[in-house]
Motif scaffolding. Structure first.
Motif, mmCIF file in Angstrom:
data_model
loop_
_atom_site.group_PDB
_atom_site.id
_atom_site.type_symbol
_atom_site.label_atom_id
_atom_site.label_comp_id
_atom_site.label_asym_id
_atom_site.label_seq_id
_atom_site.Cartn_x
_atom_site.Cartn_y
_atom_site.Cartn_z
ATOM 1 N N UNK A 1 11.665 9.110 -2.304
ATOM 2 C CA UNK A 1 10.338 8.496 -2.769
ATOM 3 C C UNK A 1 9.253 9.298 -2.112
ATOM 4 N N UNK A 2 9.600 9.838 -0.760
ATOM 5 C CA UNK A 2 8.473 10.564 -0.083
ATOM 6 C C UNK A 2 7.687 11.817 -0.541
ATOM 7 N N UNK A 3 7.079 11.821 -1.528
ATOM 8 C CA UNK A 3 6.337 12.896 -2.155
ATOM 9 C C UNK A 3 5.134 12.294 -2.873
ATOM 10 N N UNK A 4 4.186 13.178 -3.003
ATOM 11 C CA UNK A 4 2.829 12.825 -3.504
ATOM 12 C C UNK A 4 2.965 12.441 -4.972
ATOM 13 N N UNK A 5 3.701 13.155 -5.717
ATOM 14 C CA UNK A 5 3.693 13.043 -7.341
ATOM 15 C C UNK A 5 4.330 11.340 -7.435
ATOM 16 N N UNK B 1 0.815 -1.109 -0.038
ATOM 17 C CA UNK B 1 0.024 -0.125 -0.072
ATOM 18 C C UNK B 1 0.873 1.205 0.067
ATOM 19 N N UNK B 2 0.149 2.211 -0.075
ATOM 20 C CA UNK B 2 0.930 3.502 -0.359
ATOM 21 C C UNK B 2 1.265 4.087 1.195
ATOM 22 N N UNK B 3 2.355 4.834 1.116
ATOM 23 C CA UNK B 3 2.874 5.351 2.431
ATOM 24 C C UNK B 3 1.599 6.089 3.361
ATOM 25 N N UNK B 4 1.835 5.489 4.654
ATOM 26 C CA UNK B 4 0.711 6.071 5.693
ATOM 27 C C UNK B 4 -0.439 5.473 5.609
ATOM 28 N N UNK C 1 -5.545 3.579 0.145
ATOM 29 C CA UNK C 1 -5.817 5.070 0.689
ATOM 30 C C UNK C 1 -5.829 6.368 -0.274
ATOM 31 N N UNK C 2 -6.686 6.942 -0.240
ATOM 32 C CA UNK C 2 -6.534 8.078 -1.273
ATOM 33 C C UNK C 2 -5.215 9.097 -0.736
ATOM 34 N N UNK C 3 -4.535 9.827 -1.641
ATOM 35 C CA UNK C 3 -3.428 10.401 -1.427
ATOM 36 C C UNK C 3 -3.891 11.639 -0.363
ATOM 37 N N UNK C 4 -4.960 12.412 -0.564
ATOM 38 C CA UNK C 4 -5.393 13.287 0.279
ATOM 39 C C UNK C 4 -5.835 12.775 1.537
ATOM 40 N N UNK C 5 -6.352 11.743 1.606
ATOM 41 C CA UNK C 5 -6.531 11.134 2.918
ATOM 42 C C UNK C 5 -5.126 10.797 3.703
ATOM 43 N N UNK C 6 -4.357 10.443 3.111
ATOM 44 C CA UNK C 6 -2.907 9.879 3.633
ATOM 45 C C UNK C 6 -2.175 11.329 4.159
ATOM 46 N N UNK C 7 -2.349 12.392 3.489
ATOM 47 C CA UNK C 7 -1.930 13.536 3.782
ATOM 48 C C UNK C 7 -2.426 13.961 5.090
ATOM 49 N N UNK C 8 -3.871 13.625 5.622
ATOM 50 C CA UNK C 8 -4.275 14.160 6.903
ATOM 51 C C UNK C 8 -3.748 13.303 8.061
ATOM 52 N N UNK D 1 2.723 14.524 7.684
ATOM 53 C CA UNK D 1 3.381 15.049 6.457
ATOM 54 C C UNK D 1 4.433 14.013 6.421
ATOM 55 N N UNK D 2 4.842 13.764 5.025
ATOM 56 C CA UNK D 2 5.940 12.827 4.485
ATOM 57 C C UNK D 2 7.121 13.121 5.346
ATOM 58 N N UNK D 3 7.961 12.037 5.451
ATOM 59 C CA UNK D 3 9.158 12.056 5.956
ATOM 60 C C UNK D 3 10.218 12.570 4.995
ATOM 61 N N UNK D 4 11.455 12.500 4.928
ATOM 62 C CA UNK D 4 12.329 13.077 4.393
ATOM 63 C C UNK D 4 13.128 11.922 3.509
ATOM 64 N N UNK D 5 12.714 10.659 3.445
ATOM 65 C CA UNK D 5 13.368 9.773 2.510
ATOM 66 C C UNK D 5 13.164 9.900 1.254
#
Ligand code: 2DT
Ligand code: MG
Length: 215
Positions: free
Chosen positions: A154-158, A14-17, A138-145, A148-152
């Motif tokens: 690949x840790x960005x929305x796009x 699954x996606x991050x978070x 999990x939708x990206x917008x929901x993951x965002x709630x 925030x992303x870490x600093x590793x």
């Protein structure tokens, strides 16, 4: 456990978070509480020599060429295979936090090289085939709630969006037992669903031999 029954190979992707690591831990606890021997694996396995390289790469301390890093992620799974087979044969169920599907999804999301899904899959062909792959959706917008992303790397929305598209391509493979679950549910409800599906997979795995992935 009845003699001769192998354990099941259960993968969470699954996606991050989306809650993969939390759900892996809860599943482990539930299986053990019910007397089912279980072992947790995480990929990348950062403790080995290859894993340390991958960890430095993810932490952006070093750069590695894209094909090379893909093969290292795969090698990092292969180095665990003897242990995985031994445990499965002993009747121990493996709960796995990310597997070859993350490998394909993340490399094929990279810009520039145009990595085909087929190229990305090749090094992992023949790995132990999961009895169940739980995709925590999990939708990206929901993951965002969820923070925030870490600093590793690949840790960005796009990037995560592109990886998600590759996951959806991989899920079309009907020779694999994918189960998509709604990761926006609360932790306990999600756990109940995952526990139920895992118990079914363990029951079925005990009756059939372990197969090879993408073969
Ligand atoms: P976490 O430790 O937060 O799960 O992040 N990855 C993982 C790959 O690019 N290829 C792989 O084969 C695997 C298993 C996904 C690990 C990061 O590494 C990426 C996120
Ligand atoms: Mg991460």
């Amino acid at each position: 456990m009845a003699a001769g029954r192998r354990g099941a190979l259960i993968v969470l992707e699954g996606v991050d978070r989306a809650g993969k690591s939390t759900q892996c831990r809860k599943l482990m606890d539930a299986l053990r509480d019910s007397g089912q021997p279980a072992h947790l694996l995480t990929f990348p396995e950062r403790s080995t020599e290859i894993g340390k390289l991958l960890s430095s790469y993810l932490e952006k301390k070093i750069n590695l060429e894209d094909h090379t890093v893909h093969l290292l992620f795969s090698a990092n799974r292969w180095e665990q295979v003897p242990m995985m087979k031994e445990k499965l044969n002993q009747g121990i169920t493996l709960v796995v936090d990310r597997y070859a599907f993350s490998g394909v999804a993340f490399t094929s999301a990279k810009e520039g090289e145009n990595f085909s899904l087929d190229w990305c899959k090749q090094p992992d062909v023949g790995l132990p085939k999961p009895d169940l792959i739980l995709f925590l959706q999990l939708r990206t917008v929901e993951a965002a709630t969820r923070g925030s992303f870490g600093t590793e790397r690949y840790e960005n929305n796009a990037f995560q969006e592109k990886a998600l598209q590759s996951f959806h391509h991989l899920m079309k493979d009907t020779t694999l037992n994918w189960k998509t679950i709604d990761a926006s549910k609360n932790i306990e409800d999600l756990h109940k669903e995952i526990h139920y599906l895992s118990k079914e997979a363990i029951k079925e795995a005990g009756e059939k031999p372990l197969e090879e992935l993408w073969k």
